[in-house]
Design an enzyme around this catalytic site. Structure first.
Site, PDB file in Angstrom:
ATOM      1  N   LYS A  75     -40.999  13.656 -30.817  1.00 56.16           N
ATOM      2  CA  LYS A  75     -40.213  12.505 -30.347  1.00 56.16           C
ATOM      3  C   LYS A  75     -40.357  12.331 -28.836  1.00 56.16           C
ATOM      4  CE  LYS A  75     -35.624  12.753 -29.289  1.00 56.16           C
ATOM      5  NZ  LYS A  75     -35.236  12.032 -28.077  1.00 56.16           N
ATOM      6  N   ASN A  76     -40.243  13.442 -28.101  1.00 51.09           N
ATOM      7  CA  ASN A  76     -40.243  13.322 -26.649  1.00 51.09           C
ATOM      8  C   ASN A  76     -41.622  12.998 -26.074  1.00 51.09           C
ATOM      9  OD1 ASN A  76     -37.553  13.791 -26.735  1.00 51.09           O
ATOM     10  ND2 ASN A  76     -37.611  15.836 -25.804  1.00 51.09           N
ATOM     11  N   CYS A 126     -25.308   8.619 -23.134  1.00 52.69           N
ATOM     12  CA  CYS A 126     -24.553   9.386 -22.136  1.00 52.69           C
ATOM     13  C   CYS A 126     -23.801  10.552 -22.789  1.00 52.69           C
ATOM     14  CB  CYS A 126     -23.562   8.486 -21.418  1.00 52.69           C
ATOM     15  SG  CYS A 126     -22.405   7.737 -22.551  1.00 52.69           S
ATOM     16  N   ARG A 150     -25.701  11.158 -17.174  1.00 56.76           N
ATOM     17  CA  ARG A 150     -27.166  11.274 -17.140  1.00 56.76           C
ATOM     18  C   ARG A 150     -27.681  10.179 -16.209  1.00 56.76           C
ATOM     19  NH1 ARG A 150     -29.502  12.368 -23.141  1.00 56.76           N
ATOM     20  NH2 ARG A 150     -31.365  12.961 -21.991  1.00 56.76           N
ATOM     21  N   ASP A 208     -32.761  21.712 -25.485  1.00 58.31           N
ATOM     22  CA  ASP A 208     -32.687  21.059 -26.798  1.00 58.31           C
ATOM     23  C   ASP A 208     -32.583  22.049 -27.962  1.00 58.31           C
ATOM     24  OD1 ASP A 208     -32.779  18.642 -25.555  1.00 58.31           O
ATOM     25  OD2 ASP A 208     -34.834  18.148 -26.118  1.00 58.31           O
ATOM     26  N   ARG A 212     -32.206  10.382 -35.090  1.00 52.33           N
ATOM     27  CA  ARG A 212     -32.938  10.015 -33.866  1.00 52.33           C
ATOM     28  C   ARG A 212     -34.080  10.979 -33.589  1.00 52.33           C
ATOM     29  NH1 ARG A 212     -28.761   8.216 -29.276  1.00 52.33           N
ATOM     30  NH2 ARG A 212     -30.774   7.919 -28.298  1.00 52.33           N
TER      31      ARG A 212
HETATM   32  C1  UD1 Z   1     -35.758  14.841 -21.566  1.00 50.25           C
HETATM   33  C2  UD1 Z   1     -35.790  14.917 -23.082  1.00 50.25           C
HETATM   34  C3  UD1 Z   1     -34.540  15.604 -23.591  1.00 50.25           C
HETATM   35  C4  UD1 Z   1     -34.341  16.953 -22.915  1.00 50.25           C
HETATM   36  C5  UD1 Z   1     -34.423  16.827 -21.389  1.00 50.25           C
HETATM   37  C6  UD1 Z   1     -34.410  18.166 -20.678  1.00 50.25           C
HETATM   38  C7  UD1 Z   1     -37.083  12.967 -23.671  1.00 50.25           C
HETATM   39  C8  UD1 Z   1     -37.123  11.647 -24.341  1.00 50.25           C
HETATM   40  N1  UD1 Z   1     -35.880  13.588 -23.602  1.00 50.25           N
HETATM   41  O1  UD1 Z   1     -34.642  14.030 -21.226  1.00 50.25           O
HETATM   42  O2  UD1 Z   1     -34.685  15.781 -25.000  1.00 50.25           O
HETATM   43  O3  UD1 Z   1     -33.083  17.478 -23.258  1.00 50.25           O
HETATM   44  O4  UD1 Z   1     -35.640  16.148 -21.020  1.00 50.25           O
HETATM   45  O5  UD1 Z   1     -35.447  18.964 -21.130  1.00 50.25           O
HETATM   46  O6  UD1 Z   1     -38.107  13.471 -23.258  1.00 50.25           O
HETATM   47  N2  UD1 Z   1     -31.175  13.853 -13.753  1.00 50.25           N
HETATM   48  C9  UD1 Z   1     -30.629  13.299 -12.623  1.00 50.25           C
HETATM   49  N3  UD1 Z   1     -31.134  12.131 -12.150  1.00 50.25           N
HETATM   50  C10 UD1 Z   1     -32.178  11.491 -12.768  1.00 50.25           C
HETATM   51  C11 UD1 Z   1     -32.734  12.078 -13.928  1.00 50.25           C
HETATM   52  C12 UD1 Z   1     -32.209  13.253 -14.402  1.00 50.25           C
HETATM   53  O7  UD1 Z   1     -29.686  13.841 -12.042  1.00 50.25           O
HETATM   54  O8  UD1 Z   1     -32.596  10.429 -12.278  1.00 50.25           O
HETATM   55  C13 UD1 Z   1     -30.596  15.101 -14.301  1.00 50.25           C
HETATM   56  C14 UD1 Z   1     -29.939  14.870 -15.658  1.00 50.25           C
HETATM   57  O9  UD1 Z   1     -28.639  14.371 -15.527  1.00 50.25           O
HETATM   58  C15 UD1 Z   1     -29.971  16.234 -16.269  1.00 50.25           C
HETATM   59  C16 UD1 Z   1     -31.279  16.813 -15.715  1.00 50.25           C
HETATM   60  O10 UD1 Z   1     -31.617  16.027 -14.570  1.00 50.25           O
HETATM   61  O11 UD1 Z   1     -28.899  16.997 -15.835  1.00 50.25           O
HETATM   62  C17 UD1 Z   1     -32.418  16.817 -16.704  1.00 50.25           C
HETATM   63  O12 UD1 Z   1     -32.735  15.520 -17.080  1.00 50.25           O
HETATM   64  P1  UD1 Z   1     -34.209  15.055 -17.458  1.00 50.25           P
HETATM   65  O13 UD1 Z   1     -35.165  16.169 -17.328  1.00 50.25           O
HETATM   66  O14 UD1 Z   1     -34.472  13.800 -16.712  1.00 50.25           O
HETATM   67  O15 UD1 Z   1     -34.024  14.727 -18.991  1.00 50.25           O
HETATM   68  P2  UD1 Z   1     -34.496  13.450 -19.762  1.00 50.25           P
HETATM   69  O16 UD1 Z   1     -35.831  13.012 -19.266  1.00 50.25           O
HETATM   70  O17 UD1 Z   1     -33.391  12.476 -19.814  1.00 50.25           O
END
Ligand code: UD1
Length: 421
Positions: A25-26, A119, A124, A310, A402
């Site tokens: 999925k990711n 969220c 997030r 995850d 999902r």
């Molecule tokens: C992706 C994965 C999700 C996984 C996560 C962490 C996908 C579709 N989803 O989510 O399954 O749990 O990586 O391995 O690939 N953050 C900020 N600001 C930002 C972006 C992120 O503060 O602009 C923080 C988030 O709140 C969180 C952390 O960084 O605490 C990790 O987020 P991120 O690595 O961005 O996760 P996703 O890409 O949303």
């Protein structure tokens, strides 16, 4: 989406048999976004059948792409991309809709979207995505909950230092930088296998990306990308979840189509608990959870190659029936213990406070009525319900759908008594 559906599980049966791992999925979500940049028809194989993938295809259609699915193959023709707006309902449906920011901006020079949904794991934010696009020359304003992004001509390359190795931000920067003017460097980049998959696909489309998988990624912008064909990598999280099902029920499975090299952190934990695993042949993994499990003393979630956030919830479900105490520290998300209160309904002994949770293994769990509140937490309820004596009912199945392709069929084929009503 019908959110009145339930999973009914009669627990206490071993999970045994062969399970073919779905596509990731990711990975597929950023790959679908990358198709926007390719000026023609891309073909993606091994795409999982998931509601999030359907949502991404609807976004592509809104942008003017032709998107046709045939089994695991999705063809995306982006010859006629005309749109640059992602509708609010699709943004709310799935957080990963933010993954279209980099590609739409790169292709059309503008993008209008609202704040993404999803969220349920606490705040997030998308500040890292926004700040990176600004560093590459985008002008970004916020109006009535909408984010408007535009650029004069092409984006330009930049040296971007991420304060946290965000998976989504790293992917968005790669997408935006692929056709930007000049070189982009991402420092403190995320190194997840899905990042490497995206780089591989973009490079097949003519991009010039190096270093994906390490903490510094360099992207030399090219004028234009062309279409390509690609097969999505196996889903390490779904694979790990099915191993948790086998471990919690004292079962034994063979996973096929998996990449064990992407699963080292949680295979190490399962082995330390007394499970046995070895890979052989082409993408096969033998796994046995037949011995009495001992609780791992400490599980701390970390960016890749650390223990994946995850898998935190599914493995917690396993520790509830292991011998001893486990301490969990969730370092990635601030609200990722929503499964705890549900696991307690099954008789699990867990205390959670802030980012720490402590499980004390019990002899057995007992079936109960449960509510999935998010994707991986929902999967953890399935793991625990399979191990519990008696019947469990899980609502909130739409969250589980999902990320898991037909979870009840997969588990039924491996001996579970599970049905959807
Ligand atoms: C992706 C994965 C999700 C996984 C996560 C962490 C996908 C579709 N989803 O989510 O399954 O749990 O990586 O391995 O690939 N953050 C900020 N600001 C930002 C972006 C992120 O503060 O602009 C923080 C988030 O709140 C969180 C952390 O960084 O605490 C990790 O987020 P991120 O690595 O961005 O996760 P996703 O890409 O949303």
């Amino acid at each position: 989406m019908d959110n009145r559906q339930k999973l009914i599980i009669n627990g206490g049966r071993r999970i045994e048999g062969e399970i073919t791992v779905q596509g990731a999925k990711n990975s597929v979500l950023p790959l679908l976004s990358a198709c926007v940049l390719a000026h023609g028809e891309c073909v993606l194989h091994n795409c999982p059948q998931l509601t999030d993938v359907d949502a991404a295809c609807r976004i592509l259609s809104c942008l003017g792409c032709r998107c046709v699915r045939d089994g695991g193959t999705i063809c995306v023709d982006s010859s006629a991309v005309s749109g640059y707006e992602i509708p609010d309902d699709l943004m709310r449906e799935m957080r990963s809709s933010i993954m279209f920011l980099g590609s739409v901006l790169g292709r059309t020079g503008r993008c209008r979207l609202s704040f993404p949904g999803g969220c349920e794991l606490g705040a997030r934010p998308i500040d890292l995505h926004i700040s990176a696009m600004r560093q590459m020359g985008a002008v970004i304003t916020e109006e009535h909950g909408y984010i408007l992004c535009s650029t004069e001509g092409r984006l330009h390359g930049a040296r971007i230092m991420l304060s946290f190795p965000s998976v989504g931000a790293t992917e968005n920067i790669m997408l935006a930088a692929a056709t930007a003017d000049g070189m982009t460097e991402i420092h403190n980049a995320a190194g997840e296998p899905e990042i490497r998959d995206l780089a591989e696909f973009l490079n097949k489309c003519g991009a010039e990306i190096s270093g994906a998988g390490s903490s510094v990624i360099r992207i030399e912008g090219v004028e234009r990308l062309h279409p390509a064909e690609h097969s999505v990598i196996p889903d390490r999280i779904a694979a790990g979840t099915y191993l948790c099902c086998a471990a919690a029920t004292g079962g034994e499975v063979i996973l096929s189509r998996c990449r064990t090299e992407d699963m080292t952190a949680f295979l190490n934990v399962l082995e330390s608990m007394g499970c046995r695993a070895y890979s052989y042949g082409d993408g096969k993994l033998y796994f046995s959870g037949k011995r009495r499990l001992t609780a791992p003393p400490m599980i701390r979630t970390m960016p890749y190659p650390g223990f994946p956030t995850d898998i935190q919830a599914p493995i917690m479900a396993v520790t509830t029936v292991a011998q001893g105490t486990s301490v969990f520290v969730e370092t990635i998300f601030d609200n990722r213990y929503r499964h705890v209160s549900e696991l307690v309904r099954l008789g699990a002994s867990i205390k959670a406070e802030g980012r720490v949770a402590v499980t004390e293994g019990v002899q057995s769990l007992t079936g109960a009525k449960l509510c999935a509140k998010e994707l991986r937490g929902g999967a953890a309820l399935v793991v625990a319900a399979l191990a519990a004596e008696g019947t469990s009912e899980i609502v909130g199945v739409n969250y589980i759908d999902r990320g898991y392709e037909n979870i009840e069929k997969t588990l039924r084929q491996a001996g579970a008594d599970i049905k959807r009503v």
